[in-house]
Every structure is written in structure tokens, then in C-alpha cells.
Design an enzyme around this catalytic site. Structure first.
Site, PDB file in Angstrom:
ATOM      1  N   SER A 245      69.042  57.328  79.776  1.00  0.00           N
ATOM      2  CA  SER A 245      67.930  58.150  80.700  1.00  0.00           C
ATOM      3  C   SER A 245      67.289  56.871  81.333  1.00  0.00           C
ATOM      4  O   SER A 245      67.839  55.705  81.250  1.00  0.00           O
ATOM      5  CB  SER A 245      66.878  58.568  79.894  1.00  0.00           C
ATOM      6  OG  SER A 245      66.145  57.974  79.129  1.00  0.00           O
ATOM      7  N   LYS A 246      66.436  57.231  82.195  1.00  0.00           N
ATOM      8  CA  LYS A 246      65.823  56.335  83.086  1.00  0.00           C
ATOM      9  C   LYS A 246      65.000  55.211  82.275  1.00  0.00           C
ATOM     10  O   LYS A 246      64.906  54.006  82.804  1.00  0.00           O
ATOM     11  CB  LYS A 246      64.463  56.935  83.818  1.00  0.00           C
ATOM     12  CG  LYS A 246      65.023  57.762  85.013  1.00  0.00           C
ATOM     13  CD  LYS A 246      64.181  57.836  86.160  1.00  0.00           C
ATOM     14  CE  LYS A 246      64.675  58.667  87.274  1.00  0.00           C
ATOM     15  NZ  LYS A 246      64.968  60.065  87.024  1.00  0.00           N
ATOM     16  N   ARG A 247      64.617  55.479  80.762  1.00  0.00           N
ATOM     17  CA  ARG A 247      64.002  54.390  80.060  1.00  0.00           C
ATOM     18  C   ARG A 247      64.971  53.372  79.973  1.00  0.00           C
ATOM     19  O   ARG A 247      64.556  52.186  79.692  1.00  0.00           O
ATOM     20  CB  ARG A 247      63.767  54.983  78.713  1.00  0.00           C
ATOM     21  CG  ARG A 247      62.589  56.079  78.800  1.00  0.00           C
ATOM     22  CD  ARG A 247      62.681  56.276  77.175  1.00  0.00           C
ATOM     23  NE  ARG A 247      63.366  57.458  76.827  1.00  0.00           N
ATOM     24  CZ  ARG A 247      64.398  57.057  75.870  1.00  0.00           C
ATOM     25  NH1 ARG A 247      64.376  55.915  75.287  1.00  0.00           N
ATOM     26  NH2 ARG A 247      65.449  57.737  75.589  1.00  0.00           N
ATOM     27  N   GLY A 249      66.647  51.756  82.247  1.00  0.00           N
ATOM     28  CA  GLY A 249      66.862  50.997  83.215  1.00  0.00           C
ATOM     29  C   GLY A 249      67.541  51.622  84.405  1.00  0.00           C
ATOM     30  O   GLY A 249      67.272  53.062  84.314  1.00  0.00           O
TER      31      GLY A 249
END
Ligand code: GLU
Length: 482
Positions: A245-247, A249
Site C-alpha cells: 500500500s501507499k505506506r 512508498g
């Protein structure tokens, strides 16, 4: 001979083309290119509130960047709503679906009741059972209704291309809505209606869709259409073992271009997330990916997105790509970094291609490569602090050495053999190894200590500029009071 397969990538335009979507697109594309089939693109924009033109553009851009070209015209799902409605009404007429007049409030209340009893809410078909007279009366009144699919008894299964046989007891599937009361189709109906219309023979998508598949199969059967084959690709995890996910990067594929990853390297890397060509083959060109791709190599197990590996693989592609295509890809990066102009580059094309050959084996990303190019194009590079600390330890001794280097080079021919001979003689006269001469020189010439062979560097920078840089280094070392 069997007809060539037809596959599709069907993203919802509610954000960028993320890594998972790109991987799904790539596998569909590889399969189609391998088998001589078709790879179609369908934008699933029925959710008007969440779909944006910007996202659609971003998906096109992402696919174009990856080099995943699609066949035939793009299908926009939203343009097919009338067909979705027709299919729903067809199911209604055949008895495979029914009208449900239960209001949203009633459904909420029933859901809450079930919750308060600690049960999971299930839609009870009997609630929707109306006598023909009552049905007609409600229709006459114009009461709103949804259309629900009547899930038959039995078991629904398929032979998944990735996971093998999968089956769901139908009793676990609620009678699901296929058309909302405002006439808009629900995902499962729209997908099946479109896949039938597009004559899709292989549905390959993320395994988060496995729970939709039995419902879709029931719809195919009720619509009297032939079933496609299904393939559900395993999840992609971040380094911490959680769903990517966006976490973790950058997750938009386009971002990797900005980070200096080559499209071919990205495709190679994505291909290995959920597929293996067998053996220990890893670095593959696009043509090789197509050549080796097969359904048998699809993996069941989730794979991990390892950024370090992506960079390594990119380095391999930088080193191995045909020089012409690398040159074409790099030019805009060089221009954006202010290193050169198209005209200037055209004038010293041979010089540039030689330089590119020297540097491309030393970088992992395009951005690193462009940074390394800087001292060959421009004079305004900085001396790297670590390199200075390590290679220019004794300022005055270094200045003296570089001055001697400068004098010897200035007095001889600008040719690798002659330069080497003269610098070796200098080393001997001072009782030091050539490494002790070459390293400080590298810092003077390029600002850093890690460079191609020193004579290649001297030749790439040229006589006058090299001598001027040695002068500048001597001046810097003797002037600085530290
Ligand atoms: N639009 C769906 C998604 O973005 C994919 C539908 C499908 O592949 O069947 O997840």
C-alpha cells in the site's frame, strides 16, 4: 485449431495505476502476446462519483510507460449501462432474478436486528415474495425496487488456472443485488455483461476477486453464456509482509519512472511477482518475458515487493539494454537536469555514446546515471565530502601531487598508453602506488572517487578541461584554510 484467447485488463479509474494493477495488466498482456490472443482494456467507470478522467488518463499513461499496448478500442463500462439493464431484466423475465421492494431503511433495521442477536445478516428471499396482484400494485404505484439474483441451490466451482479447483456452496452466497433501484448496475453484473459482450475467454485478475467469481459464474449460467477460464493472481506484499500500500512508498507505476526505473526493468520485476520462468532465470528482456511466459509458471503464493531487488534489476537492464534505446530514454532526463540540449548532444553523439557505455554499468537507476554524467557535461560539480576526507587527507601533499600529475599530463600526448606510462613513472619516482595517484585525481576530475578507469575519464573529459580541473583542485587545496 482453437480460437486465440481474449483477455482484458479492467481497472476502475479511481486513482493511479498502482503496482498491483500494473502487474495484473502485465500478466494479461504477456499471456495475450505469448498466445497470439488479444489484450483488451476496459475502464470500469460505472461508479460515477469515484471515477475521474484524470485517473483514466493516469491509467493510460501508466500502461503506455510500461509499454503494454492494448488491442481494439478501449471499452468504457459506463457506456454499456443500457445493456447491463437489459441483461438484468432478461434475468428477471427468466425467473433467475426478482424484484425486491425492501426499502433501504427496512434493510438497515433488519441488519441491526441481526447484529443485536449476534448474527450475520442474510437476505431472506421470502421477504421479497409478493403475490402477482401485489407486485402489479407496487409497480403501478411506482415503488422503487432493486433486482436481486436468485441464487440456486448447489455448489459453484471452477478450475482456477492459478489455484486449481475452487468451490463455494451456494448457500453461502446471499441473493445479491444486480441492479440498484436507480437502475445502475452492480459490479458483478456489469463485469459479466461486458466480459460476455467482449467475448473474453480468460479472466485474469487479483485474488481479491475470488469471492466475486462464484456470483459471476452463476450470472454467466443464467444468461446462457459460455464460461471463461479464471485465473486469480496472488497478492503483492510490502517488505513487512502486509498487503502493498501507499505506506510502502511509491505505488503508482509512473512514480517509478520518476525514480529512475526503466520500463523494461519494471516489467521484468513485476513479472516475477507471482510468476516464475523456472530455473534461476531472472533478468529478462521484454521479448524473453513473452517467450518464457506460461500459465504453468503462475504462482499461488503471495510475493514480496523488494525495492532493493527492483534497483538491482534496473541496474542489470541499464547495463544490458541496447545502447540506442537507452540513449533515447535518457535524453529527456539529461535535458531536464540541465546537462545538455538536443543540439549539443547531436554534435557529440559518438562521445556521448562512449560515455554512456562507461557509466551505464555503474548505476542502478537512471537518476544515479544522470548524476554521474554531470562532471562530463558541466564544470560546476561539487567535491563530495566523503571522497575529499578519504582521498585528499593531506591537503598540501595532495596539491603537490596533483600539480605534478598536471605537469606530466600537460607535457605528453593525450592518449591512454602515454598517460599511463608517465603517471606510473611519477609513482615510481615518488615511491607510491598508482592507486594513490589515481584516487585523488578522480576527485579532482569528477568530484567523486568512484568512476570508470582514470584514462577513460581523462579522455571523456578532454585535455583542456582535465588540466583546468587539476589546476582548480590545486588552487582549492592550497587556498583552503580549512
Ligand atoms: N474493476 C475491478 C478492479 O479494479 C476489476 C474487475 C475485474 O477484473 O473483473 O478491481
Amino acid at each position: 485449431m482453437s480460437t486465440p484467447p481474449r483477455l482484458r485488463f479492467a481497472p476502475s479509474p479511481t486513482g493511479y495505476l498502482h503496482v498491483g494493477g500494473a502487474r495484473t495488466a502485465l500478466f494479461n498482456w504477456l499471456y495475450a502476446r505469448k498466445t497470439g490472443g488479444k489484450f483488451l482494456l476496459r475502464i470500469e467507470d460505472t461508479d460515477r462519483a469515484r471515477s475521474t478522467d484524470e485517473s483514466t488518463r493516469a491509467i493510460f499513461d501508466g500502461l503506455i510507460w510500461l509499454g503494454l499496448d492494448w488491442d481494439e478500442e478501449v471499452t468504457f463500462q459506463g457506456a454499456n449501462v443500457e445493456r447491463h439493464q437489459r441483461d438484468a431484466h432478461h434475468l428477471l423475465e427468466s425467473g433467475a432474478a426478482y424484484r425486491d421492494f425492501t426499502t433501504a431503511e427496512e434493510l438497515d433495521r433488519l441488519r441491526q436486528d441481526a447484529e443485536s442477536r449476534g448474527e450475520q445478516f442474510r437476505f431472506d428471499r421470502r421477504m421479497a415474495e409478493l403475490s402477482p396482484a401485489e407486485l402489479q400494485a407496487r409497480l403501478n404505484r411506482g415503488d422503487p425496487y432493486t433486482i436481486r439474483f436468485r441464487v440456486p441451490d448447489g455448489v459453484t466451482g471452477w478450475d482456477d488456472l492459478v489455484h486449481g479447483p475452487i468451490a463455494f456452496p451456494n448457500k453461502d452466497l446471499d441473493d445479491f443485488i444486480i441492479l440498484r433501484s436507480d437502475g445502475t448496475p452492480i459490479y458483478n453484473l456489469a463485469v459479466v455483461s461486458d466480459d460476455i459482450a467482449m467475448a473474453i475467454t480468460l479472466v485474469m485478475r487479483g485474488d481479491d476477486h475470488i469471492s466475486n467469481t462464484p456470483k459471476q459464474i452463476l450470472l454467466y449460467q443464467a444468461l446462457g453464456a459460455a464460461l471463461p477460464t479464471f485465473a486469480h493472481l496472488p497478492m503483492i506484499l510490502g517488505g513487512d509482509g502486509k498487503k502493498l500500500s501507499k505506506r510502502h512508498g511509491a505505488t503508482a507505476v509512473g512514480d517509478y519512472g520518476t525514480l529512475g526505473i526503466l520500463p523494461d526493468a519494471m516489467c521484468n520485476f513485476l513479472a516475477l511477482l507471482g510468476w516464475s520462468p523456472g530455473g534461476d532465470r531472472e533478468v529478462m528482456t521484454r521479448a524473453e518475458l513473452i517467450e518464457y511466459f506460461s500459465a504453468e509458471g503462475l504462482l499461488k503464493k503471495a510475493s514480496v515487493f523488494d525495492t532493493k531487488k527492483l534497483e538491482w534489476m534496473n541496474g542489470q537492464h541499464l547495463a544490458q539494454s541496447p545502447i540506442g534505446s537507452l540513449d533515447a530514454y535518457l535524453r529527456p532526463f539529461l535535458e531536464r537536469a540541465g546537462l545538455t540540449t538536443p543540439e549539443a548532444l547531436a554534435q557529440r553523439r559518438d562521445w556521448w555514446l562512449r560515455l554512456l557505455e562507461l557509466l551505464r554499468v555503474r548505476a542502478r537507476t537512471v537518476n544515479e546515471l544522470v548524476d554521474q554524467c554531470r562532471p562530463y557535461f558541466l564544470d560546476d560539480f561539487a567535491y563530495d565530502a566523503d571522497a575529499v576526507a578519504k582521498q585528499w587527507k593531506d591537503r598540501f601533499a595532495t596539491a603537490d601531487l596533483l600539480q605534478a600529475v598536471r605537469d606530466r599530463l600537460a607535457g605528453g600526448a593525450w592518449e591512454a598508453g602515454a598517460m599511463e606510462e608517465s603517471l606510473r613513472a611519477l609513482g615510481e619516482s615518488r615511491g607510491i602506488g598508482v592507486g594513490k595517484i589515481f584516487q585523488p585525481m578522480r576527485v579532482a576530475l569528477t568530484g567523486v572517487a568512484a568512476t570508470p578507469g582514470i584514462f577513460d575519464v581523462l579522455l571523456a573529459i578532454g585535455r583542456d578541461r582535465s588540466l583546468a580541473r587539476l589546476d582548480a583542485a590545486v588552487a582549492h587545496l592550497t587556498a583552503s584554510t580549512g
